[in-house]
Scaffold this active site. Structure first.
Site, PDB file in Angstrom:
ATOM      1  N   ASN A 160      33.708  47.310 -33.353  1.00 16.46           N
ATOM      2  CA  ASN A 160      34.337  48.408 -32.601  1.00 16.46           C
ATOM      3  C   ASN A 160      35.779  48.065 -32.246  1.00 16.46           C
ATOM      4  O   ASN A 160      36.661  48.924 -32.337  1.00 16.46           O
ATOM      5  CB  ASN A 160      33.521  48.751 -31.350  1.00 16.46           C
ATOM      6  CG  ASN A 160      32.348  49.670 -31.688  1.00 16.46           C
ATOM      7  OD1 ASN A 160      32.523  50.855 -31.931  1.00 16.46           O
ATOM      8  ND2 ASN A 160      31.144  49.093 -31.749  1.00 16.46           N
ATOM      9  N   ARG A 211      27.595  35.079 -11.770  1.00 10.08           N
ATOM     10  CA  ARG A 211      28.186  36.273 -12.410  1.00 10.08           C
ATOM     11  C   ARG A 211      29.487  36.703 -11.723  1.00 10.08           C
ATOM     12  O   ARG A 211      30.478  37.023 -12.366  1.00 10.08           O
ATOM     13  CB  ARG A 211      27.161  37.406 -12.369  1.00 10.08           C
ATOM     14  CG  ARG A 211      27.548  38.621 -13.187  1.00 10.08           C
ATOM     15  CD  ARG A 211      26.511  39.723 -13.062  1.00 10.08           C
ATOM     16  NE  ARG A 211      25.175  39.298 -13.428  1.00 10.08           N
ATOM     17  CZ  ARG A 211      24.728  39.183 -14.679  1.00 10.08           C
ATOM     18  NH1 ARG A 211      25.528  39.488 -15.688  1.00 10.08           N
ATOM     19  NH2 ARG A 211      23.514  38.773 -14.929  1.00 10.08           N
ATOM     20  N   LEU A 231      27.814  43.732 -15.662  1.00  6.06           N
ATOM     21  CA  LEU A 231      29.012  43.492 -14.857  1.00  6.06           C
ATOM     22  C   LEU A 231      28.630  43.556 -13.383  1.00  6.06           C
ATOM     23  O   LEU A 231      27.796  44.374 -12.981  1.00  6.06           O
ATOM     24  CB  LEU A 231      30.062  44.551 -15.162  1.00  6.06           C
ATOM     25  CG  LEU A 231      30.717  44.429 -16.541  1.00  6.06           C
ATOM     26  CD1 LEU A 231      31.487  45.695 -16.879  1.00  6.06           C
ATOM     27  CD2 LEU A 231      31.620  43.204 -16.615  1.00  6.06           C
ATOM     28  N   ASN A 276      32.050  52.522 -21.923  1.00  5.96           N
ATOM     29  CA  ASN A 276      31.129  51.700 -22.722  1.00  5.96           C
ATOM     30  C   ASN A 276      30.617  52.529 -23.892  1.00  5.96           C
ATOM     31  O   ASN A 276      30.583  53.759 -23.824  1.00  5.96           O
ATOM     32  CB  ASN A 276      29.945  51.275 -21.842  1.00  5.96           C
ATOM     33  CG  ASN A 276      28.949  50.405 -22.589  1.00  5.96           C
ATOM     34  OD1 ASN A 276      29.334  49.495 -23.336  1.00  5.96           O
ATOM     35  ND2 ASN A 276      27.659  50.661 -22.415  1.00  5.96           N
ATOM     36  N   HIS A 307      27.115  52.797 -26.359  1.00  5.04           N
ATOM     37  CA  HIS A 307      25.723  52.344 -26.402  1.00  5.04           C
ATOM     38  C   HIS A 307      25.050  52.969 -27.628  1.00  5.04           C
ATOM     39  O   HIS A 307      25.223  54.162 -27.893  1.00  5.04           O
ATOM     40  CB  HIS A 307      25.006  52.772 -25.115  1.00  5.04           C
ATOM     41  CG  HIS A 307      23.607  52.257 -25.063  1.00  5.04           C
ATOM     42  ND1 HIS A 307      23.315  50.936 -24.805  1.00  5.04           N
ATOM     43  CD2 HIS A 307      22.416  52.874 -25.273  1.00  5.04           C
ATOM     44  CE1 HIS A 307      22.013  50.770 -24.847  1.00  5.04           C
ATOM     45  NE2 HIS A 307      21.444  51.926 -25.137  1.00  5.04           N
ATOM     46  N   ASP A 358      23.950  51.499 -18.119  1.00  3.79           N
ATOM     47  CA  ASP A 358      24.023  52.593 -19.104  1.00  3.79           C
ATOM     48  C   ASP A 358      23.787  53.977 -18.486  1.00  3.79           C
ATOM     49  O   ASP A 358      23.056  54.806 -19.050  1.00  3.79           O
ATOM     50  CB  ASP A 358      23.006  52.355 -20.236  1.00  3.79           C
ATOM     51  CG  ASP A 358      23.305  51.085 -21.011  1.00  3.79           C
ATOM     52  OD1 ASP A 358      24.487  50.718 -21.120  1.00  3.79           O
ATOM     53  OD2 ASP A 358      22.357  50.453 -21.520  1.00  3.79           O
ATOM     54  N   GLU A 385      29.936  55.123 -34.383  1.00  2.00           N
ATOM     55  CA  GLU A 385      30.585  54.490 -33.220  1.00  2.00           C
ATOM     56  C   GLU A 385      32.070  54.297 -33.478  1.00  2.00           C
ATOM     57  O   GLU A 385      32.899  54.528 -32.604  1.00  2.00           O
ATOM     58  CB  GLU A 385      29.950  53.116 -32.935  1.00  2.00           C
ATOM     59  CG  GLU A 385      28.551  53.180 -32.354  1.00  2.00           C
ATOM     60  CD  GLU A 385      28.039  51.818 -31.885  1.00  2.00           C
ATOM     61  OE1 GLU A 385      27.069  51.796 -31.153  1.00  2.00           O
ATOM     62  OE2 GLU A 385      28.619  50.774 -32.278  1.00  2.00           O
TER      63      GLU A 385
END
Ligand code: GAR
Length: 228
Positions: free
Chosen positions: A13, A64, A92, A106, A108, A144, A173
């Site tokens: 991508n 994280r 995230l 994003n 998916h 998502d 995509e």
């Protein structure tokens, strides 16, 4: 518009963004490519294109949040206005998302809200869906889940292996993701609650062209414009 791209793997991508930009169809500057995986092939693609790279192994950080703060510092320094997740395979933290609220997108590999999370294409195939596809959406804290910008749908013949379906999803995509970011760069995307509204332009639309071969049929909405 200055963008930063986050990835963890192959980076096809990212390559699509680089290619569309070189063709003169995408008005962005990729100011930074970031990865939690120093061996990601996508970083090689970035370096080949002269894009600055930031990479650290997330396992070398205590948690994280600490890792995300380090990424945030690099992104802020780069001047990026939009964060593009392109196969970034880590959740995230809330503080990261808050720092760029409404400015993270994003892609998916499913028709969300079906099949969120990892292994989406295989999960859809195992479920036996007849239509699958890919979705570009804004990022919110829940996985998502953010408002949808554009989706591409394609039929899944029962005889098709997941690998083949995934290959067809990837091809779409590479068209819908740069298109969505171009709309954002043009300032044509308005978010009204869950609804993402695309304001009109004078650019001609490239219509999808159905044919009799199931394995090459697809439909995208909103319609792609010339150059995508
Ligand atoms: C893409 O198919 C993207 O949709 C998926 O990772 C792949 C990355 O490919 N992302 C997710 O599954 C996020 N949940 P790439 O590295 O070749 O661009």
């Amino acid at each position: 518009m200055k963008i930063a791209i986050l990835l963890s793997g192959s980076g096809s991508n990212l390559q699509a963004f680089i290619d569309k930009q070189r063709e003169g169809n995408l008005d962005v500057e990729i100011v930074l490519a970031l990865s939690n995986n120093p061996d990601a092939y996508g970083l090689k693609r970035a370096r080949n294109a002269g894009i600055p790279v930031w990479t650290e192994d997330h396992r070398s950080y205590p948690g994280r949040e600490e890792f995300d703060q380090a990424m945030l510092a690099a992104i802020k320094e780069s001047g990026a206005e939009l964060i593009v997740l392109a196969g970034y395979m880590r959740l995230l933290s809330a503080c990261f998302i808050k720092a760029f609220e409404g400015r993270i997108v994003n892609i998916h590999p499913s028709l969300l809200p079906s099949f969120p999370g990892t292994g989406a294409a295989a999960a859809a195939g195992n479920y036996g869906v007849k239509l699958t596809g890919c979705t570009v959406h804004f990022v919110e804290e829940q996985l998502d889940s953010g408002p949808v910008i554009i989706q591409a749908a394609l039929p899944v013949p029962a005889s098709e292996e997941t690998e083949q379906t995934l290959e067809r999803i990837h091809k779409l995509e590479h068209r819908i993701y740069p298109q969505a970011v171009q709309w954002l760069a043009e300032g044509r995307i308005e978010v009204r609650g869950r609804q993402v509204v695309l304001t009109e332009s004078s650019r001609p639309k490239a219509f999808p062209c159905p044919n009799n071969d199931l394995s090459s049929q697809w439909l995208v909405y909103p319609l792609l414009e010339e150059g995508f």
